[in-house]
Structure formats: structure tokens, C-alpha cells
Design a protein around this motif. Structure first.
Motif, PDB file in Angstrom:
ATOM      1  N   GLU A   1       0.845  -1.190   0.000  1.00  0.00           N
ATOM      2  CA  GLU A   1       0.000   0.000   0.000  1.00  0.00           C
ATOM      3  C   GLU A   1       0.884   1.245   0.000  1.00  0.00           C
ATOM      4  O   GLU A   1       1.928   1.273   0.641  1.00  0.00           O
ATOM      5  CB  GLU A   1      -0.895  -0.016   1.244  1.00  0.00           C
ATOM      6  CG  GLU A   1      -1.955   1.064   1.249  1.00  0.00           C
ATOM      7  CD  GLU A   1      -2.938   0.912   2.410  1.00  0.00           C
ATOM      8  OE1 GLU A   1      -3.866   1.705   2.504  1.00  0.00           O
ATOM      9  OE2 GLU A   1      -2.755  -0.033   3.215  1.00  0.00           O
ATOM     10  N   ASP A   2       0.482   2.254  -0.749  1.00  0.00           N
ATOM     11  CA  ASP A   2       1.207   3.526  -0.846  1.00  0.00           C
ATOM     12  C   ASP A   2       2.579   3.376  -1.501  1.00  0.00           C
ATOM     13  O   ASP A   2       3.458   4.223  -1.303  1.00  0.00           O
ATOM     14  CB  ASP A   2       1.367   4.180   0.536  1.00  0.00           C
ATOM     15  CG  ASP A   2       0.031   4.572   1.149  1.00  0.00           C
ATOM     16  OD1 ASP A   2      -0.794   5.146   0.414  1.00  0.00           O
ATOM     17  OD2 ASP A   2      -0.192   4.296   2.335  1.00  0.00           O
ATOM     18  N   ASP A   3       2.762   2.313  -2.286  1.00  0.00           N
ATOM     19  CA  ASP A   3       4.017   2.155  -3.023  1.00  0.00           C
ATOM     20  C   ASP A   3       4.092   3.235  -4.103  1.00  0.00           C
ATOM     21  O   ASP A   3       3.129   3.438  -4.855  1.00  0.00           O
ATOM     22  CB  ASP A   3       4.068   0.767  -3.670  1.00  0.00           C
ATOM     23  CG  ASP A   3       5.449   0.425  -4.198  1.00  0.00           C
ATOM     24  OD1 ASP A   3       5.916   1.124  -5.117  1.00  0.00           O
ATOM     25  OD2 ASP A   3       6.054  -0.538  -3.697  1.00  0.00           O
ATOM     26  N   PRO A   4       5.220   3.965  -4.201  1.00  0.00           N
ATOM     27  CA  PRO A   4       5.312   5.057  -5.181  1.00  0.00           C
ATOM     28  C   PRO A   4       5.202   4.594  -6.626  1.00  0.00           C
ATOM     29  O   PRO A   4       4.972   5.410  -7.524  1.00  0.00           O
ATOM     30  CB  PRO A   4       6.688   5.679  -4.901  1.00  0.00           C
ATOM     31  CG  PRO A   4       7.450   4.646  -4.146  1.00  0.00           C
ATOM     32  CD  PRO A   4       6.432   3.873  -3.365  1.00  0.00           C
ATOM     33  N   ARG A   5       5.348   3.288  -6.887  1.00  0.00           N
ATOM     34  CA  ARG A   5       5.189   2.785  -8.251  1.00  0.00           C
ATOM     35  C   ARG A   5       3.725   2.750  -8.686  1.00  0.00           C
ATOM     36  O   ARG A   5       3.434   2.644  -9.880  1.00  0.00           O
ATOM     37  CB  ARG A   5       5.778   1.365  -8.359  1.00  0.00           C
ATOM     38  CG  ARG A   5       7.284   1.303  -8.205  1.00  0.00           C
ATOM     39  CD  ARG A   5       7.766  -0.140  -8.110  1.00  0.00           C
ATOM     40  NE  ARG A   5       7.360  -0.772  -6.850  1.00  0.00           N
ATOM     41  CZ  ARG A   5       7.595  -2.045  -6.546  1.00  0.00           C
ATOM     42  NH1 ARG A   5       8.209  -2.833  -7.421  1.00  0.00           N
ATOM     43  NH2 ARG A   5       7.214  -2.541  -5.381  1.00  0.00           N
ATOM     44  N   ASN A   6       2.808   2.815  -7.729  1.00  0.00           N
ATOM     45  CA  ASN A   6       1.378   2.737  -8.043  1.00  0.00           C
ATOM     46  C   ASN A   6       0.883   4.086  -8.571  1.00  0.00           C
ATOM     47  O   ASN A   6       0.920   5.087  -7.856  1.00  0.00           O
ATOM     48  CB  ASN A   6       0.597   2.350  -6.784  1.00  0.00           C
ATOM     49  CG  ASN A   6      -0.835   1.942  -7.086  1.00  0.00           C
ATOM     50  OD1 ASN A   6      -1.457   2.456  -8.005  1.00  0.00           O
ATOM     51  ND2 ASN A   6      -1.355   1.014  -6.301  1.00  0.00           N
ATOM     52  N   PRO A   7       0.394   4.145  -9.813  1.00  0.00           N
ATOM     53  CA  PRO A   7      -0.032   5.438 -10.388  1.00  0.00           C
ATOM     54  C   PRO A   7      -1.176   6.111  -9.631  1.00  0.00           C
ATOM     55  O   PRO A   7      -1.333   7.326  -9.706  1.00  0.00           O
ATOM     56  CB  PRO A   7      -0.479   5.050 -11.807  1.00  0.00           C
ATOM     57  CG  PRO A   7       0.228   3.770 -12.097  1.00  0.00           C
ATOM     58  CD  PRO A   7       0.319   3.048 -10.791  1.00  0.00           C
ATOM     59  N   ALA A   8      -1.987   5.307  -8.894  1.00  0.00           N
ATOM     60  CA  ALA A   8      -3.156   5.872  -8.215  1.00  0.00           C
ATOM     61  C   ALA A   8      -2.854   6.329  -6.794  1.00  0.00           C
ATOM     62  O   ALA A   8      -3.751   6.780  -6.085  1.00  0.00           O
ATOM     63  CB  ALA A   8      -4.291   4.845  -8.192  1.00  0.00           C
TER      64      ALA A   8
ATOM     65  N   GLY B   1       9.789  -0.040 -17.254  1.00  0.00           N
ATOM     66  CA  GLY B   1      10.563   0.110 -16.024  1.00  0.00           C
ATOM     67  C   GLY B   1       9.765   0.574 -14.831  1.00  0.00           C
ATOM     68  O   GLY B   1      10.338   0.804 -13.755  1.00  0.00           O
ATOM     69  N   LEU B   2       8.416   0.708 -14.966  1.00  0.00           N
ATOM     70  CA  LEU B   2       7.612   1.215 -13.859  1.00  0.00           C
ATOM     71  C   LEU B   2       7.619   0.241 -12.672  1.00  0.00           C
ATOM     72  O   LEU B   2       7.856   0.640 -11.535  1.00  0.00           O
ATOM     73  CB  LEU B   2       6.168   1.472 -14.310  1.00  0.00           C
ATOM     74  CG  LEU B   2       5.202   2.021 -13.248  1.00  0.00           C
ATOM     75  CD1 LEU B   2       5.740   3.288 -12.617  1.00  0.00           C
ATOM     76  CD2 LEU B   2       3.832   2.286 -13.858  1.00  0.00           C
ATOM     77  N   MET B   3       7.410  -1.038 -12.944  1.00  0.00           N
ATOM     78  CA  MET B   3       7.378  -2.021 -11.863  1.00  0.00           C
ATOM     79  C   MET B   3       8.744  -2.188 -11.204  1.00  0.00           C
ATOM     80  O   MET B   3       8.834  -2.551 -10.037  1.00  0.00           O
ATOM     81  CB  MET B   3       6.895  -3.375 -12.389  1.00  0.00           C
ATOM     82  CG  MET B   3       5.386  -3.489 -12.493  1.00  0.00           C
ATOM     83  SD  MET B   3       4.545  -3.283 -10.901  1.00  0.00           S
ATOM     84  CE  MET B   3       5.131  -4.719 -10.022  1.00  0.00           C
ATOM     85  N   GLU B   4       9.795  -1.923 -11.952  1.00  0.00           N
ATOM     86  CA  GLU B   4      11.150  -2.042 -11.398  1.00  0.00           C
ATOM     87  C   GLU B   4      11.560  -0.793 -10.625  1.00  0.00           C
ATOM     88  O   GLU B   4      12.646  -0.744 -10.038  1.00  0.00           O
ATOM     89  CB  GLU B   4      12.170  -2.304 -12.512  1.00  0.00           C
ATOM     90  CG  GLU B   4      12.016  -3.669 -13.196  1.00  0.00           C
ATOM     91  CD  GLU B   4      10.849  -3.706 -14.170  1.00  0.00           C
ATOM     92  OE1 GLU B   4      10.449  -2.615 -14.656  1.00  0.00           O
ATOM     93  OE2 GLU B   4      10.321  -4.799 -14.419  1.00  0.00           O
ATOM     94  N   GLY B   5      10.717   0.232 -10.641  1.00  0.00           N
ATOM     95  CA  GLY B   5      11.027   1.466  -9.937  1.00  0.00           C
ATOM     96  C   GLY B   5      11.977   2.375 -10.695  1.00  0.00           C
ATOM     97  O   GLY B   5      12.523   3.323 -10.127  1.00  0.00           O
TER      98      GLY B   5
ATOM     99  N   LYS C   1       8.812   6.855 -13.546  1.00  0.00           N
ATOM    100  CA  LYS C   1       7.844   7.530 -12.681  1.00  0.00           C
ATOM    101  C   LYS C   1       6.445   7.430 -13.281  1.00  0.00           C
ATOM    102  O   LYS C   1       6.249   7.695 -14.463  1.00  0.00           O
ATOM    103  CB  LYS C   1       8.241   9.005 -12.521  1.00  0.00           C
ATOM    104  CG  LYS C   1       7.390   9.770 -11.521  1.00  0.00           C
ATOM    105  CD  LYS C   1       7.892  11.207 -11.387  1.00  0.00           C
ATOM    106  CE  LYS C   1       7.042  11.999 -10.395  1.00  0.00           C
ATOM    107  NZ  LYS C   1       7.486  13.401 -10.266  1.00  0.00           N
ATOM    108  N   PRO C   2       5.456   7.011 -12.492  1.00  0.00           N
ATOM    109  CA  PRO C   2       4.090   6.921 -13.029  1.00  0.00           C
ATOM    110  C   PRO C   2       3.481   8.298 -13.264  1.00  0.00           C
ATOM    111  O   PRO C   2       3.968   9.308 -12.739  1.00  0.00           O
ATOM    112  CB  PRO C   2       3.339   6.160 -11.937  1.00  0.00           C
ATOM    113  CG  PRO C   2       4.102   6.410 -10.694  1.00  0.00           C
ATOM    114  CD  PRO C   2       5.537   6.578 -11.089  1.00  0.00           C
ATOM    115  N   ASP C   3       2.399   8.312 -14.037  1.00  0.00           N
ATOM    116  CA  ASP C   3       1.674   9.549 -14.318  1.00  0.00           C
ATOM    117  C   ASP C   3       0.594   9.730 -13.248  1.00  0.00           C
ATOM    118  O   ASP C   3      -0.562   9.349 -13.433  1.00  0.00           O
ATOM    119  CB  ASP C   3       1.055   9.473 -15.720  1.00  0.00           C
ATOM    120  CG  ASP C   3       0.371  10.781 -16.129  1.00  0.00           C
ATOM    121  OD1 ASP C   3       0.340  11.716 -15.300  1.00  0.00           O
ATOM    122  OD2 ASP C   3      -0.129  10.857 -17.263  1.00  0.00           O
TER     123      ASP C   3
END
Length: 672
Positions: free
Chosen positions: A202-209, A537-541, A544-546
Motif C-alpha cells: 500500500e502507498d508504493d510510489p510505483r502505483n499510479p493511483a 521500467g515502472l514495476m522495477e522502480g 515515474k508513473p503519471d
């Protein structure tokens, strides 16, 4: 009378205290540059949503004010709709908007400072988070009493002052529904795709939402809850004033105003008893502050009611100031008991939540069944408490006593909102700690504060629901007096028809808001999945998500979906009241039916949602397999179902039943 000036003065005192707390928060360390960057994104998203929401509401407010003014000029006489009611209506809307704006400004600054304080100690973090919530609480009661006091001084006419409550109710419904849709669209999207499908925390910076989710905590649980209790607070006071005027009780119009003013002083004193010494328990500290405020409010109320009220007669019954005091205390005690009952059914410390967690071991279906059954079961005790409070209040002070019971329950609203708004601030702090990569010990502290926040939020919702029932009943009594409805005769087919329509409306309203969350969440889920798939590369960190696109999706969906439910709440009383063959008696039946089913649905949905949420957190503490286990996956799904229950549809029921009743009260002259 000089008492008229004490009311806005008490409101001004609350606002000055809020300003003091806001300054104290601003002087607290905001942490690292990364923490400030994330907090800025949350702040900008929250304020952008509020600004867009208020721009949409301008058209509704102007249209409603114009309708009231036109009808006021078209009808003449002391008992007709007054054109000045439109001015009171606008002042009510502006006061509610400002309360949400002030509270949101500070809450979105207190979150990062709470995370920063958690690097030092849990108790320092609790102090910052509670101070942030207290700004919202003091803004609600301060602007409520200041605005109401000004309207009372300007017009000194209870029929005109009713417009202030209508303005507060109008904003509250859209704020609650719009904020609820926003926050749950983001929360469901973030949980289902991030935690269940992608398996990230939860609250992982990789999550776009994740930014939209944190913004949603503020627009739903800070601005939304604030507007909800602002409306109840104002509505209960106005119902007491209106009934006192209709029944001819000497000094009766001053008592609700003075009890509310004394409650502000009690709440301010209570905030200083939220001790944050080392080793203090957060829940115990918050409970102590609430208890102190309640006890002081009872003491102040005794001197107000016995000092201002002599013996008075209504019909064939005679009442005393002491009787009014007992009625007021009955409401305050009822509010406290409903809070404790809600805590029992939604806290991870007690059996109902533990049973849901245990049922999660056998899958999602048993988790859902257990959660719904807990929600249904939780309606029994609050109903009994409210019924006892109503009977006691009526026995000792008649219909006026019921209105004062609602005022008593809401007299410590400043403290109640402070404790409730603390929750989303602590939740945001945990998200900022996670996204900023702070020491895991910091997240452990913020999670502990957030867990308490879940319980305080559930207690706040229970309190809001209980106060809604008493406030709606008090406003209903004021409506029957204003419309000269002597009895609601269930042998009258029109009244029975109205009762059935009213009983149906909460189900229709709940369905519309649940569907709105479902549609908005679907768009969010699709967007989060798209970004995981299309951004390399989003899942690998590494990318940066939108975040902004997700914020935009939630905002657009919330503003679009909140319109129809809001219009239904305003239109239904007018349609029933003006339809030939129905009229004012059938409208009375409709209001009664809506109050009963709306109260039950609100309790069931809010408590089921809170229990599901804390069952998930209870499993995450390490029981039943902990994080990543099948039981945890089932609990996440249950929590996702419970999200719109507890944060959108359930809380909005409160406002639905109050808004319909205040619409009936304001437009009562048209139905005669």
C-alpha cells in the motif's frame, strides 16, 4: 438582547483558536525534500478538486437562491416564504465552503509534518495530526456559529434563518457524495491493481493511483465529514430555534445557540487534555479529550438551561429548565454511547472484526458474508440508544426537548471533528513515509496512528449518523409546526404512499452512489493497468508513473456523478409536497420513511465498511497468515467492497435525510 452577540463571538473564538493551531503546525518541520515534493502533490490535488467542485456548485447555489427569492417575492405575508431567506441560504453555503477550504489547507500541510514528527516519536506525531484535525473541527463550529449568529442578528426571523441550514445542507451533500466518489475511485483502483494484482505494498510510489488515493483521504474524510457535521450542527441549532419560536417558549430561541457556544469553549479546553507524553496511548489520549469536552459541556448546559428557562407550557403539558437540561444531556450521552458501540463493531480490539478476519481464511465469500452480517447486527444498539434518548427528551421537554437533545449531541462537534479528521492526516502521513523511503520504524508508527484513525473515523461516522437521526427528527417536528400538520395518520393512503416513497429513497440514493463509485473505479483500474503495461521500467522502480492523470480521472468522475443524487434529494420533497393528492401530510410520511430506512442503512453500511477495513489491518498485523496470505487477499477484497459502504453511500445517507427535511421546512409555506 446581548446574548445575540455572544453567539458570533463564540464562533470567532473558535476561528482564532484554529488560526493559532494552524500557525503552530506551519512552524513544524516538514521533513526532507522528497517528503515536501509528495506533500505538495497531495495538497495541489486536494485544493484543485475543491476549487473545481465549488465552481460547479456555484451554478446550483445561484439557481437555488434565485428560486427562493422569486418564490419569496411572489408570496406575501408573515407565514409566507421570505425573499431574505435567499440571503441566509447564500451565507450558509459560503460558511460551509470556507470551513472545508480552511480545514483542507491545514490537513494537507499537517500530513507531511506528522510523518516528519514520526521520525522522532509516536507521541509527537500524534500531537501534529490531532492539531491538524482540530483546525477542521474549530473551522466547522466557528464558521457555523459565526454565520448563524450574523444571520440571526440581521433578520431575527426563524423562518429566514432556516435558509442558512438549507445552504449548509446543499454544500454538505455534494461535498460528501463528490468527495466520497473521488476517494473510493482512487482507493479501489489503487488496492485492486496495486495490492492484489501487482502484489506491491500500500502507498508504493510505483502505483499510479497512490497520489489520487491520498488526495481522496482529504476530500472525503476531511472536507466531506466536516461538511456533514457542519450541516448537522447548524440544522440541530436551527430546529431548536424554530420550534421555540413556533411554540412560543420565552428565551427558548437563545438556549440552542448558547449551548452550542458553550460547547465551543468545552471543545477548546478538551483539546489540551489530548496528552502526548511518552508512552501515552493514542486512542486513550483522544478519548480523554472527548470525555473532558463532554463533561464540561454538560456543566455549562446546566447553568444555561436552568438560568434562561422558566417553567413553560406547550399544549396541556408544563416543562421546566431542568427538564430541558435532562433532554439535552440525553442527546449528549446518546452520542457518546453510539461512538462506543461503533468502536466495538469496527475496532480490531473486539470480536466482530476478529470474526471477519477469521472468516477470511475460507475465502472472499465468507469474508463478505461476515462483514455484511456485522453491519446488520450493529444497527440494533444504536437504534435502541436513539429511541431511549427520544423518549427521555420528549418526556421531560416535549418536541423542544428532542431538538435540544440533537443540540446536546452536537455541542462538542469541534472535538468530534478534530478526532475524526486526525485519521486521514495520519493515513496520509503513512503514505508519505512509504513514498519517501523513510525508515520502516517511521511507517510502523504511522500505521499505528492510522489504525487508531480508522477507529476514530468509524466513531465519527457513527456520531454523524446518530446526530443525523435526532437532527432530522427535530427538523421534522419544526416542519410539522410550520406546515400546521397536526398528525401523521397512517390510515391515510396518501401518508402511507409518502412513507413508502421515503423508505425507498435511501435505497435509490445508495444504489446511485455505489454505481457511481463502481464506474469511476473502473476507469481508475483501467488507467493503472495501462500504466503498468505501457510505461517501461515502472514495476522495477526505474520510471515515474503519471500521477496527475489518475487525479484527473477521479476529479472528473466525482464532479459528474455527484449531480443526480444531489438533485434527487432537493427535488423529492418539492415534488411530493406540491403534487395534487399528496401534499404536506404525504410529505410528512415521506420524511418519516426516509429517516427510518436512511438511519438503518447508514449504520449498517458505515459499520460494515469500517469492520472490513480493520479486519484487513488485523490480518496485516501477523494473524491468520499475515500479508500475502489467502486470508489477506480475501480481506483486501472485503475492504474494497466496504470502501464505498463506509466512505460514500453510508455517510451520504445522513445528509440525504437532513437535506430533505430542511427543504420541506424552508418551503413549508408553499405546501399549505
Amino acid at each position: 438582547m446581548e446574548l445575540n452577540y455572544l453567539v458570533p463571538a463564540a464562533g470567532l473564538l473558535a476561528l482564532l483558536f484554529a488560526w493559532y493551531l494552524a500557525g503552530k503546525i506551519n512552524n513544524t518541520d516538514a521533513g526532507t525534500d522528497r517528503m515536501k515534493e509528495i506533500a505538495a502533490a497531495i495538497h495541489e490535488g486536494a485544493m484543485a478538486f475543491l476549487t473545481r467542485e465549488y465552481k460547479v456548485l456555484v451554478f446550483f447555489v445561484v439557481g437555488m437562491a434565485a428560486l427562493i427569492a422569486i418564490l419569496g417575492f411572489a408570496t406575501h405575508g408573515a407565514e409566507s416564504l421570505q425573499p431574505q431567506t435567499a440571503i441566509a441560504y447564500v451565507i450558509g453555503t459560503v460558511s460551509s465552503i470556507l470551513a472545508g477550504f480552511f480545514g483542507m489547507q491545514v490537513a494537507t500541510k499537517a500530513n507531511v509534518r506528522t510523518a516528519s514528527a514520526a521520525r522522532h516519536s509516536a507521541n509527537r506525531a500524534l500531537g501534529v495530526a490531532f492539531s491538524g484535525g482540530a483546525v477542521m473541527g474549530m473551522s466547522v463550529v466557528g464558521l457555523g456559529l459565526l454565520g448563524l449568529g450574523i444571520v440571526n442578528l440581521l433578520f431575527d426571523n426563524p423562518n429566514v434563518v432556516n435558509g442558512f441550514a438549507l445552504g449548509a445542507s446543499s454544500i454538505a451533500l455534494f461535498a460528501r457524495v463528490g468527495g466520497g466518489i473521488y476517494t473510493k475511485a482512487a482507493d479501489v483502483g489503487a488496492d485492486l491493481v496495486g495490492k492484489v494484482e501487482a502484489g506491491i505494498p500500500e502507498d508504493d510510489p510505483r502505483n499510479p493511483a497512490v497520489i489520487a488515493d491520498n488526495v481522496g483521504d482529504n476530500v472525503g474524510d476531511v472536507a466531506g465529514m466536516g461538511a456533514d457535521l457542519f450541516e448537522s450542527y447548524v440544522g440541530s441549532i436551527i430546529s431548536g430555534v424554530a420550534l421555540a419560536a413556533a411554540l412560543g417558549i420565552n428565551n427558548g430561541t437563545y438556549v440552542p445557540l448558547m449551548v452550542a457556544a458553550a460547547g465551543i469553549v468545552a471543545s477548546i479546553i478538551g483539546t489540551f487534555f489530548v496528552r502526548t507524553d511518552e508512552g501515552a496511548n493514542a486512542q486513550k489520549a483522544l478519548n480523554t479529550g472527548t470525555l473532558v469536552a463532554s463533561v464540561l459541556s454538560i456543566i455549562f448546559t446546566y447553568f444555561i438551561t436552568t438560568g434562561l428557562l422558566d417553567t413553560f407550557t406547550v399544549g396541556n403539558n408544563t416543562y421546566t429548565g431542568m427538564g430541558v437540561f435532562i433532554a439535552t444531556v440525553a442527546g449528549l450521552v446518546a452520542g457518546y454511547l453510539i461512538g462506543r458501540i461503533t468502536e466495538y463493531y469496527t475496532s480490531g480490539d473486539y470480536n466482530p472484526v476478529k470474526q471477519i478476519a477469521a472468516q477470511s481464511e475460507t475465502g472472499t465469500a465468507t469474508n463478505i458474508i461476515s462483514g455484511i452480517s456485522v453491519g446488520m447486527l450493529s444497527t440494533a444498539l444504536p437504534i435502541i440508544v436513539v429511541v431511549v434518548a427520544i423518549i427521555l427528551a420528549y418526556k421531560f421537554a416535549g418536541l423542544y426537548g428532542i431538538a435540544l437533545a440533537a443540540v446536546g449531541m452536537l455541542s462538542t462537534t469541534g472535538m468530534i471533528v478534530a478526532v475524526d479528521a486526525y485519521g486521514p492526516i495520519a493515513d496520509n502521513a503513512g503514505g508519505i513515509a512509504e513514498m519517501s523511503g523513510l525508515d520502516p520504524k517511521v511507517r510502523k508508527i504511522t500505521d499505528a496512528l492510522d489504525s487508531v484513525g480508522n477507529t476514530t473515523a468509524a466513531i465519527g461516522k457513527g456520531f454523524a449518523i446518530g446526530s443525523a437521526a435526532l437532527t432530522a427528527l427535530a427538523l421534522f417536528s419544526a416542519y410539522t409546526a410550520a406546515a400546521k400538520v397536526s398528525a401523521i395518520d397512517l390510515l391515510n393512503p396518501a401518508v402511507v404512499g409518502g412513507a413508502f416513497i421515503g423508505g425507498m429513497l435511501p435505497f435509490l440514493f445508495g444504489a446511485l452512489t455505489m454505481q457511481a463509485v463502481g464506474r469511476a473505479a473502473s476507469h481508475m483500474i483501467e488507467e493503472v493497468r495501462r500504466q503498468f503495461k505501457e510505461i517501461p521500467g515502472l514495476m522495477e522502480g526505474k520510471a515515474k508513473p503519471d500521477y496527475a492523470n489518475c487525479v484527473s480521472i477521479s476529479t472528473a468522475a466525482a464532479l459528474k456523478e455527484m449531480i443526480v443524487p444531489g438533485l434527487i434529494a432537493v427535488a423529492a420533497p418539492l415534488i411530493v409536497g406540491l403534487t395534487p393528492g399528496l401534499g404536506k401530510e404525504a410529505l410528512g410520511g415521506m420524511l418519516a420513511g426516509a429517516t427510518i430506512t436512511g438511519f438503518l442503512m447508514a449504520v449498517m453500511m458505515a459499520n460494515a465498511g469500517g469492520a472490513w477495513d480493520n479486519a484487513k489491518k488485523y490480518i496485516e498485523s501477523g494473524v491468520h497468515g499475515g500479508k500475502g496470505s489467502p486470508a489477506h487477499a480475501a480481506a483486501v477484497t472485503g475492504d474494497t467492497v466496504g470502501d464505498p459502504f463506509k466512505d460514500t453511500s453510508g455517510p451520504a445517507m445522513n445528509i440525504l435525510i437532513k437535506l430533505m427535511t430542511i427543504v420541506a421546512l424552508v418551503f413549508a409555506p408553499l405546501f399549505m
